[in-house]
Enzyme design. Structure first.
Site, PDB file in Angstrom:
ATOM      1  N   ASP A 135      37.823  23.982  51.405  1.00 28.39           N
ATOM      2  CA  ASP A 135      38.053  25.019  52.388  1.00 28.39           C
ATOM      3  C   ASP A 135      37.437  26.336  51.925  1.00 28.39           C
ATOM      4  O   ASP A 135      37.806  26.864  50.873  1.00 28.39           O
ATOM      5  CB  ASP A 135      39.576  25.153  52.547  1.00 28.39           C
ATOM      6  CG  ASP A 135      39.936  26.112  53.632  1.00 28.39           C
ATOM      7  OD1 ASP A 135      39.158  26.219  54.585  1.00 28.39           O
ATOM      8  OD2 ASP A 135      40.981  26.777  53.520  1.00 28.39           O
TER       9      ASP A 135
ATOM     10  N   THR B 278      36.127  29.161  58.657  1.00 28.09           N
ATOM     11  CA  THR B 278      36.020  30.205  57.636  1.00 28.09           C
ATOM     12  C   THR B 278      34.694  30.153  56.885  1.00 28.09           C
ATOM     13  O   THR B 278      34.105  31.189  56.591  1.00 28.09           O
ATOM     14  CB  THR B 278      37.178  30.104  56.644  1.00 28.09           C
ATOM     15  OG1 THR B 278      37.226  28.772  56.147  1.00 28.09           O
ATOM     16  CG2 THR B 278      38.493  30.413  57.298  1.00 28.09           C
ATOM     17  N   THR B 279      34.226  28.934  56.603  1.00 22.97           N
ATOM     18  CA  THR B 279      32.939  28.819  55.905  1.00 22.97           C
ATOM     19  C   THR B 279      31.823  29.270  56.841  1.00 22.97           C
ATOM     20  O   THR B 279      30.933  30.033  56.449  1.00 22.97           O
ATOM     21  CB  THR B 279      32.687  27.359  55.475  1.00 22.97           C
ATOM     22  OG1 THR B 279      33.855  26.872  54.844  1.00 22.97           O
ATOM     23  CG2 THR B 279      31.507  27.251  54.549  1.00 22.97           C
TER      24      THR B 279
ATOM     25  N   ASP C 288      45.805  22.978  59.213  1.00 24.03           N
ATOM     26  CA  ASP C 288      44.543  23.174  59.944  1.00 24.03           C
ATOM     27  C   ASP C 288      44.591  22.495  61.305  1.00 24.03           C
ATOM     28  O   ASP C 288      44.247  23.093  62.330  1.00 24.03           O
ATOM     29  CB  ASP C 288      43.368  22.593  59.148  1.00 24.03           C
ATOM     30  CG  ASP C 288      43.010  23.466  57.954  1.00 24.03           C
ATOM     31  OD1 ASP C 288      43.663  24.519  57.791  1.00 24.03           O
ATOM     32  OD2 ASP C 288      42.102  23.098  57.194  1.00 24.03           O
TER      33      ASP C 288
HETATM   34  P1  ADP Z   1      34.539  25.701  58.459  1.00 22.32           P
HETATM   35  O1  ADP Z   1      35.266  26.264  57.298  1.00 22.32           O
HETATM   36  O2  ADP Z   1      33.510  26.653  58.962  1.00 22.32           O
HETATM   37  O3  ADP Z   1      35.438  25.179  59.520  1.00 22.32           O
HETATM   38  P2  ADP Z   1      33.969  22.940  57.874  1.00 22.32           P
HETATM   39  O4  ADP Z   1      33.654  22.433  56.518  1.00 22.32           O
HETATM   40  O5  ADP Z   1      35.286  22.610  58.449  1.00 22.32           O
HETATM   41  O6  ADP Z   1      33.707  24.484  57.876  1.00 22.32           O
HETATM   42  O7  ADP Z   1      32.836  22.384  58.830  1.00 22.32           O
HETATM   43  C1  ADP Z   1      32.834  22.624  60.204  1.00 22.32           C
HETATM   44  C2  ADP Z   1      31.530  22.213  60.809  1.00 22.32           C
HETATM   45  O8  ADP Z   1      31.310  20.801  60.666  1.00 22.32           O
HETATM   46  C3  ADP Z   1      31.525  22.513  62.277  1.00 22.32           C
HETATM   47  O9  ADP Z   1      30.330  23.164  62.606  1.00 22.32           O
HETATM   48  C4  ADP Z   1      31.609  21.120  62.917  1.00 22.32           C
HETATM   49  O10 ADP Z   1      30.983  21.098  64.174  1.00 22.32           O
HETATM   50  C5  ADP Z   1      30.874  20.283  61.905  1.00 22.32           C
HETATM   51  N1  ADP Z   1      31.184  18.845  61.992  1.00 22.32           N
HETATM   52  C6  ADP Z   1      32.364  18.221  61.860  1.00 22.32           C
HETATM   53  N2  ADP Z   1      32.232  16.867  62.009  1.00 22.32           N
HETATM   54  C7  ADP Z   1      30.917  16.638  62.245  1.00 22.32           C
HETATM   55  C8  ADP Z   1      30.108  15.469  62.484  1.00 22.32           C
HETATM   56  N3  ADP Z   1      30.627  14.247  62.511  1.00 22.32           N
HETATM   57  N4  ADP Z   1      28.788  15.643  62.674  1.00 22.32           N
HETATM   58  C9  ADP Z   1      28.260  16.869  62.640  1.00 22.32           C
HETATM   59  N5  ADP Z   1      28.929  17.988  62.405  1.00 22.32           N
HETATM   60  C10 ADP Z   1      30.245  17.904  62.224  1.00 22.32           C
END
Ligand code: ADP
Ligand code: MG
Length: 557
Positions: free
Chosen positions: A58, A91-92, A382
């Site tokens: 996270d 957040t990322t 989350d």
């Molecule tokens: P954040 O802290 O920004 O929420 P995450 O590590 O949770 O970061 O990643 C979120 C990103 O991953 C989003 O842009 C989401 O659309 C993307 N994502 C999640 N699952 C998939 C998938 N199966 N294929 C492509 N992108 C994905």
């Protein structure tokens, strides 16, 4: 700028040099979390000054525990914390986007564009994105709500657990939703999370009502009671402590006895007051004197002492009771109502379960170690955040970079309407949005540029009725319709990422004078970048992250 004498004593960087220094710090910070983005993002192992460890994927957790020293890096961390508070996710993405906006701004500065023109362009771009959201959103169905909750967990926990937690999170969100005159409110803080080490994480469950790991003051009190009145006391039912300099002159044994008796009468009066009010359930923040246990039991009252203030607040919200400082201050209108209050032994520990009209729910996070319980707890929080947001505002956007690519395409057309230098800034904003799909691709071991170009081409040429839903599916490693694939995110998260990142970038752009020069972005604890086996919790490789700014060379003119 006029010289302030005191500043002469310190080293300062001004103008372009200050901006360069600040942007370098922002890029370094983004570098620390870049690899955690997306379902194939990697984890970080954090070790604090006291040697406690935590493995997390996270972004905000990494940043908040990094304790960086650079003021600009702190500003971006604040943006990420705000993102966490408002949207619980993204957040990322927020940090990556603000750093990329700054990096692109720097390139324009090098071409001679003034930061204020860039700021104007960025504002126009953000506004244009906001307006364009309308043509990109879909209304969330039940199934898509589940997909969104699961998407928020992708890469954080294994897939069977993702489904389990997403289902429970949606149930929990429904248990706390309220219809208010100004709209629907689903407050995730009304869901209590109880952690239990031992057993498997798949045993984590949701219980209707509020569950506390507490037992009633004595076993002689009724174990189970139904529908009655509850009193909540922010203090206790105890003898007052003697003041240390107080003297009690005892002339004969009778005086001491009558003094004690009087004290007891004061306590018993409080119990009589509770009986008069018709109270059958009592919770106090402080102690309940042994002398009144019998009286409470006789009155049929189930009582609990040393209940945490946060739990009293949850009880107050669930039962509509008002907390009072002492029993004597309680009136009829301060009492709340409950449906049932029960005591059950789980895993050898007594638990108190209260069911109320207002619903409320408790999530019981289980896992074999403290670390796994913590992971389950964070993941549930989350998914719960996502579920609550969708009950309040049921709109979704496609994930996997689809939305960012669609917005970038829209902005490039929008920029053509501007004759001045803002046009360049709007294009720079569009380029910055593409950091999300690029990074997702990179973290999945794909070529970021090729993947981006392929996805953009698919959005432009595909005969899919919703081309703007085409993103990069990381699991299939190719572009596809993300809504059909179930990779969706609440509109509120994406909108907040954009607003927060733009705001943070603009504040950094406005600074042209830094009173001291900080070259390093130092992690005060230790931060390791770790690669973890997908099938088990085994760590394959760990690399230490330190002194990050030094590694980033940026060109200056
Ligand atoms: P954040 O802290 O920004 O929420 P995450 O590590 O949770 O970061 O990643 C979120 C990103 O991953 C989003 O842009 C989401 O659309 C993307 N994502 C999640 N699952 C998939 C998938 N199966 N294929 C492509 N992108 C994905
Ligand atoms: Mg996320």
């Amino acid at each position: 700028m006029s010289e302030v004498p005191i500043l002469k004593e310190t080293t300062r960087t001004t103008g372009r040099e200050a901006l360069r220094n600040n942007i370098t710090a922002a890029m370094a910070l983004a570098g620390a979390v870049r690899t955690t983005l997306g379902p194939l993002g990697q984890d970080k192992l954090l070790i604090d000054d006291e040697g406690r460890t935590m493995v997390t994927n996270d972004g905000v957790t990494v940043l908040e525990s990094a304790k960086v020293e650079h003021p600009v890096a702190k500003m971006l961390i604040n943006a990420s914390t705000t993102q966490d508070r408002i949207a619980r996710d993204g957040t990322t993405s927020a940090v990556l986007l603000s750093a990329e906006l700054l990096q692109n701004a720097w390139e324009l500065v090098l071409q001679g564009v003034h930061p204020s023109a860039i700021a104007r362009g960025y504002r126009h771009a953000e506004e244009a994105c906001r307006q364009h959201f309308e043509s990109l959103v879909i209304e969330a169905t039940e199934e898509q709500m589940m997909a969104a909750a699961t998407t928020s967990l992708s890469g954080k926990i294994h897939s069977a657990m993702q489904n389990h937690l997403a289902t429970l999170a949606i149930q929990a969100a429904r248990a706390v939703v309220e219809e208010r005159p100004d709209g629907r409110v689903a407050d995730p803080t009304r869901v209590k999370i109880l952690t239990q080490t031992g057993g498997s994480m798949t045993d984590s469950s949701l219980v209707t009502g509020l569950v506390l790991a507490k037992k009633r003051v004595t076993d002689r009190m009724p174990k189970q009671i139904t529908s009655g009145k509850i009193a909540l006391v922010d203090g206790g039912i105890e003898r007052r402590e003697m003041m240390s300099n107080m003297k009690l002159s005892v002339a004969n044994t009778g005086v001491l006895e009558s003094f004690r008796q009087q004290e007891k009468t004061v306590l018993l009066d409080q119990i009589n007051h509770l009986v008069d009010l018709g109270v059958t359930l009592l919770a106090c923040k402080e102690g309940i004197d042994d002398d009144v246990h019998a009286a409470l039991t006789e009155a049929g009252i189930q009582a609990y002492r040393r209940v945490a203030r946060s739990d009293l607040d949850l009880l107050a919200r669930g039962t509509n009771a008002t907390l009072k400082n002492d029993v004597k201050g309680l009136t009829e209108s301060d009492l709340g109502v409950f449906i049932s209050s029960n005591n059950e032994r789980w895993n050898g520990v007594m638990h108190w379960i209260v069911e109320t009209e207002e619903g409320g729910a408790t999530f019981i996070a289980k896992g074999s170690t403290n670390e796994t319980v913590g992971e389950v707890e964070r993941c549930f929080a989350d998914a719960l955040g996502v579920a609550c947001q969708l009950l309040e505002e049921p709109y979704l956007l496609a994930g996997g970079g689809a939305t960012q690519i669609a917005l970038a395409r829209h902005l490039r057309r929008f920029a053509e309407g501007f004759a001045g230098r803002e046009q360049l800034a709007i294009e720079a904003f569009a380029d910055a949005l593409e950091i999300i799909p690029r990074t997702l691709a990179q973290n999945a071991g794909l070529d970021p540029l090729d993947s981006l170009l392929q996805t953009v081409a698919q959005q432009t040429t595909s005969n899919d009725p919703s081309p703007h839903h085409i993103g990069l599916n990381i699991e299939r490693k190719s572009p596809s319709n993300m809504v059909d694939d179930g990779v969706v995110e609440p509109l509120r998260i994406t909108r907040q990422v954009l607003a927060g990142a733009t705001e943070a970038a603009l504040s950094v752009l406005r600074i042209d004078d830094v009173p001291f020069r900080l070259d390093i972005l130092r992690f005060r604890g230790n931060c390791f970048h770790i690669e973890r086996s997908r099938s088990s919790a085994r760590i394959i490789r760990a690399r230490r992250l330190e002194n990050m700014t030094g590694k980033l060379a940026m060109s200056t003119n």
